[in-house]
Enzyme design. Structure first.
Site, PDB file in Angstrom:
ATOM      1  N   LYS A   1       0.837  -1.209   0.000  1.00 48.50           N
ATOM      2  CA  LYS A   1       0.000   0.000   0.000  1.00 48.50           C
ATOM      3  C   LYS A   1       0.872   1.260   0.000  1.00 48.50           C
ATOM      4  O   LYS A   1       0.628   2.178  -0.790  1.00 48.50           O
ATOM      5  CB  LYS A   1      -0.924  -0.027   1.229  1.00 48.50           C
ATOM      6  CG  LYS A   1      -1.842   1.174   1.340  1.00 48.50           C
ATOM      7  CD  LYS A   1      -3.093   0.842   2.111  1.00 48.50           C
ATOM      8  CE  LYS A   1      -2.880   0.714   3.607  1.00 48.50           C
ATOM      9  NZ  LYS A   1      -2.687   2.012   4.287  1.00 48.50           N
ATOM     10  N   SER A   2       1.858   1.308   0.880  1.00 49.12           N
ATOM     11  CA  SER A   2       2.712   2.510   0.971  1.00 49.12           C
ATOM     12  C   SER A   2       3.430   2.767  -0.348  1.00 49.12           C
ATOM     13  O   SER A   2       3.535   3.906  -0.805  1.00 49.12           O
ATOM     14  CB  SER A   2       3.774   2.322   2.058  1.00 49.12           C
ATOM     15  OG  SER A   2       3.167   2.267   3.313  1.00 49.12           O
TER      16      SER A   2
ATOM     17  N   ASP B   1       2.114  -0.956  12.013  1.00 50.87           N
ATOM     18  CA  ASP B   1       0.879  -1.476  11.415  1.00 50.87           C
ATOM     19  C   ASP B   1       0.618  -2.934  11.805  1.00 50.87           C
ATOM     20  O   ASP B   1      -0.451  -3.475  11.520  1.00 50.87           O
ATOM     21  CB  ASP B   1       0.937  -1.356   9.887  1.00 50.87           C
ATOM     22  CG  ASP B   1       0.851   0.103   9.446  1.00 50.87           C
ATOM     23  OD1 ASP B   1       0.446   0.956  10.262  1.00 50.87           O
ATOM     24  OD2 ASP B   1       1.198   0.382   8.279  1.00 50.87           O
TER      25      ASP B   1
ATOM     26  N   SER C   1       7.306   9.410  12.179  1.00 52.80           N
ATOM     27  CA  SER C   1       6.274   9.087  11.197  1.00 52.80           C
ATOM     28  C   SER C   1       6.813   9.237   9.780  1.00 52.80           C
ATOM     29  O   SER C   1       7.317  10.296   9.398  1.00 52.80           O
ATOM     30  CB  SER C   1       5.088  10.039  11.397  1.00 52.80           C
ATOM     31  OG  SER C   1       4.330  10.130  10.218  1.00 52.80           O
TER      32      SER C   1
ATOM     33  N   LYS D   1      -4.680   6.024  14.759  1.00 53.57           N
ATOM     34  CA  LYS D   1      -4.647   5.346  13.459  1.00 53.57           C
ATOM     35  C   LYS D   1      -6.075   5.339  12.894  1.00 53.57           C
ATOM     36  O   LYS D   1      -6.906   6.128  13.297  1.00 53.57           O
ATOM     37  CB  LYS D   1      -4.070   3.937  13.612  1.00 53.57           C
ATOM     38  CG  LYS D   1      -2.578   3.940  13.889  1.00 53.57           C
ATOM     39  CD  LYS D   1      -1.814   4.399  12.655  1.00 53.57           C
ATOM     40  CE  LYS D   1      -0.326   4.437  12.867  1.00 53.57           C
ATOM     41  NZ  LYS D   1       0.360   5.126  11.775  1.00 53.57           N
TER      42      LYS D   1
ATOM     43  N   ARG E   1       2.945   5.890  -3.210  1.00 55.21           N
ATOM     44  CA  ARG E   1       4.110   6.694  -3.608  1.00 55.21           C
ATOM     45  C   ARG E   1       4.387   6.568  -5.104  1.00 55.21           C
ATOM     46  O   ARG E   1       4.855   7.511  -5.737  1.00 55.21           O
ATOM     47  CB  ARG E   1       5.323   6.284  -2.773  1.00 55.21           C
ATOM     48  CG  ARG E   1       5.230   6.800  -1.325  1.00 55.21           C
ATOM     49  CD  ARG E   1       6.199   6.039  -0.449  1.00 55.21           C
ATOM     50  NE  ARG E   1       6.319   6.596   0.896  1.00 55.21           N
ATOM     51  CZ  ARG E   1       5.460   6.400   1.892  1.00 55.21           C
ATOM     52  NH1 ARG E   1       4.347   5.672   1.688  1.00 55.21           N
ATOM     53  NH2 ARG E   1       5.669   6.914   3.099  1.00 55.21           N
TER      54      ARG E   1
HETATM   55  C1  S3P Z   1       2.689   4.838   6.289  1.00 53.25           C
HETATM   56  C2  S3P Z   1       3.284   5.172   7.469  1.00 53.25           C
HETATM   57  C3  S3P Z   1       2.759   4.764   8.779  1.00 53.25           C
HETATM   58  C4  S3P Z   1       1.775   3.615   8.658  1.00 53.25           C
HETATM   59  C5  S3P Z   1       0.794   3.818   7.556  1.00 53.25           C
HETATM   60  C6  S3P Z   1       1.510   3.966   6.224  1.00 53.25           C
HETATM   61  C7  S3P Z   1       3.276   5.344   5.034  1.00 53.25           C
HETATM   62  O1  S3P Z   1       2.107   5.867   9.372  1.00 53.25           O
HETATM   63  O2  S3P Z   1       1.099   3.436   9.881  1.00 53.25           O
HETATM   64  O3  S3P Z   1      -0.091   2.721   7.466  1.00 53.25           O
HETATM   65  O4  S3P Z   1       2.952   4.817   3.947  1.00 53.25           O
HETATM   66  O5  S3P Z   1       4.086   6.273   5.118  1.00 53.25           O
HETATM   67  P1  S3P Z   1       2.934   6.961  10.192  1.00 53.25           P
HETATM   68  O6  S3P Z   1       3.945   7.504   9.278  1.00 53.25           O
HETATM   69  O7  S3P Z   1       1.954   8.015  10.580  1.00 53.25           O
HETATM   70  O8  S3P Z   1       3.524   6.244  11.366  1.00 53.25           O
END
Ligand code: S3P
Length: 452
Positions: free
Chosen positions: A38-39, A334, A184, A361, A43
């Site tokens: 997902k991340s 997560d 974060s 969250k 991006r």
């Molecule tokens: C993410 C960063 C995390 C994670 C989120 C996805 C990202 O959050 O919990 O599910 O893709 O950068 P935080 O950066 O707020 O910790």
């Protein structure tokens, strides 16, 4: 391994009304390929949308969250085609050619999309309004609004930009040096993305390493990034479209990995899973919990700029409770709901502290987990920044019942896994499971394929 009745029965009820019914699973086996990360999918779209020319993303996660980012870039004037759910072609005029959207950008349930896009949109020459669903509109935005404002951004919203909806009037930004106390990756990435179009360089320093996908992907688009331990600097410059392969999402794989670990008769292989060390902290925690039957086989890639991936094999292991070191939290943030499920089936107590972030969250995950544990009859203690769980061992005498996922995808999936450890004849109903599709479309189908 299809069997009747299936271990998981899903009822789709429309927003917030869906539920899952789970029963004990006797055996778990087979090979699974979880959907794309997902991340990295977010991006890929964001950098592809900012880059001039064509970008192709393979292995894209076509989940509700990532589709919000995709539709935002369509509204910003990027031509996007999805020949099949896991492929995206983008043709972008480049950052300077993006257009003012003629509607509010709705980021649904996605914290990542809304925060990263704050950084992108702050540096445009136009006006945007962004919003999200009931959960996202409650989540803190000041953490990105403050540093972006220090760069010159003009962002307005309720509580001085504390929450969505936010109105962003694009303007010229200047680079900053920012110490990211939030630990974060979303905050870090929002600032780095803004820095790509600011005057001068932008540096983000972190107290602990958070996920580094933005830094790894940027050079593939021709972005200039320098990394010095916990300090990342971007230098402004134009990006150019490219071809990207998104590995499977480790956070999604974690649910199946736990199914394999917790089921006495099991042998499960997860292929093509992202193994970026800033994401795989759960493996370290499970190792400390004495999980002896996890085998990782890295497959690539050869160069350090892209994302490593490989296979994970999970068989049954007896686990032992531990105190999770607070400095490990950013790399398991997560995975705490599924770690809680593992802790229930461990011998001894597992304590998780330094995780107050869980309260903001997709739901208050500490609340969500302990409420579910109390229905299941598991001893726990709740802290402002975490919880401890009194493990019941590999054959936990759990009580069936009905738990609320708080419309949180990860709590829903973690409880589905834990439900497979119920005694024979007991059932667990999980309410509010429609949100599973924000990160893991097809979860219940895969779940039923490997459970018996
Ligand atoms: C993410 C960063 C995390 C994670 C989120 C996805 C990202 O959050 O919990 O599910 O893709 O950068 P935080 O950066 O707020 O910790």
């Amino acid at each position: 391994m299809n069997d009747t009745p299936e271990a998981l029965t899903e009822t789709r009820g429309g927003p917030e009304n869906g539920s899952m019914l789970v029963r004990r699973s006797r055996r778990v086996g087979g090979s699974v390929r979880v959907p794309g990360d997902k991340s990295i999918s977010h991006r890929s779209l964001i950098l592809g949308g900012m880059a001039s020319g064509q970008t192709t993303v393979k292995g894209f996660l076509s989940s509700d969250d990532c589709l919000c980012t995709l539709s935002a870039f369509s509204r910003l004037g990027v031509r996007i085609m999805q020949p099949d759910p896991s492929s995206v072609h983008m043709d972008s005029p480049g950052f300077a050619g993006l257009m003012e959207p003629d509607a509010i950008l709705d980021f649904g349930n996605s914290g990542t999309a809304s925060r990263l896009m704050c950084g992108v949109l702050s540096a445009t020459s136009f006006f945007t309004v962004m919003t999200g669903d009931d959960s996202l509109r409650k989540r803190p935005m000041k953490r990105v609004v403050d540093p972006l404002t220090a760069m010159g951004a003009r962002i307005d919203g309720p509580g001085e930009g504390s929450r969505l909806p936010l109105a962003i009037r694009g303007t010229s930004l200047k680079g900053i040096h920012y110490f990211n106390t939030h630990k974060s990756a979303q905050v870090k990435s929002a600032i780095l993305l803004a820095g790509l179009n600011a005057a001068g360089s932008t540096t983000v320093e972190e107290p602990l390493q958070t996920r580094d996908h933005t830094e790894r992907l940027l050079p593939l688009f021709g972005g200039k990034v320098t990394r010095d331990n916990l300090r990342t600097t971007v230098h402004p410059g134009r990006l150019t479209g490219t071809l990207l392969h998104v590995p499977g999402d480790f956070s999604s794989a974690a649910f199946f990995l736990a199914l394999g670990l917790l089921t006495p008769a099991s042998s499960l292989t997860l292929d093509g899973v992202g193994l970026n060390p800033t994401r795989t902290g759960l493996l370290r925690v499970l190792e400390a919990m004495e999980a002896r039957s996890l085998h990782i086989v890295p497959a690539g890639p050869p160069d350090s700029e892209s994302e490593p991936y490989g296979s994970i094999h999970a068989g049954f292991s007896e686990l032992r409770g531990i105190d999770v070191p607070p400095e490990w939290i950013p790399n398991i943030i997560d995975e705490i709901p599924i770690l809680a499920a593992c802790a229930v089936c461990a011998r001894g107590t597992t304590t998780i502290r330094g995780a107050a972030e869980l309260r903001v969250k997709e739901s208050d995950r500490i609340r969500g987990i302990v409420s579910a544990l109390s229905v299941l009859g598991v001893p726990f203690e709740e802290f402002p920044d975490g919880l401890s769980i009194g493990g019941l061992g590999p054959e936990p005498r759990l009580k069936g019942g009905s738990v609320d996922s708080l419309n949180d995808h990860r709590i829903a999936m973690a409880m589905a896994v834990l439900g497979t450890r119920l005694p024979e004849g007991e059932f667990l109903q999980i309410r509010g499971t429609d949100f599973v599709s924000t990160s893991f479309p097809g979860f219940s189908t895969l779940f039923n394929q490997v459970t018996e």
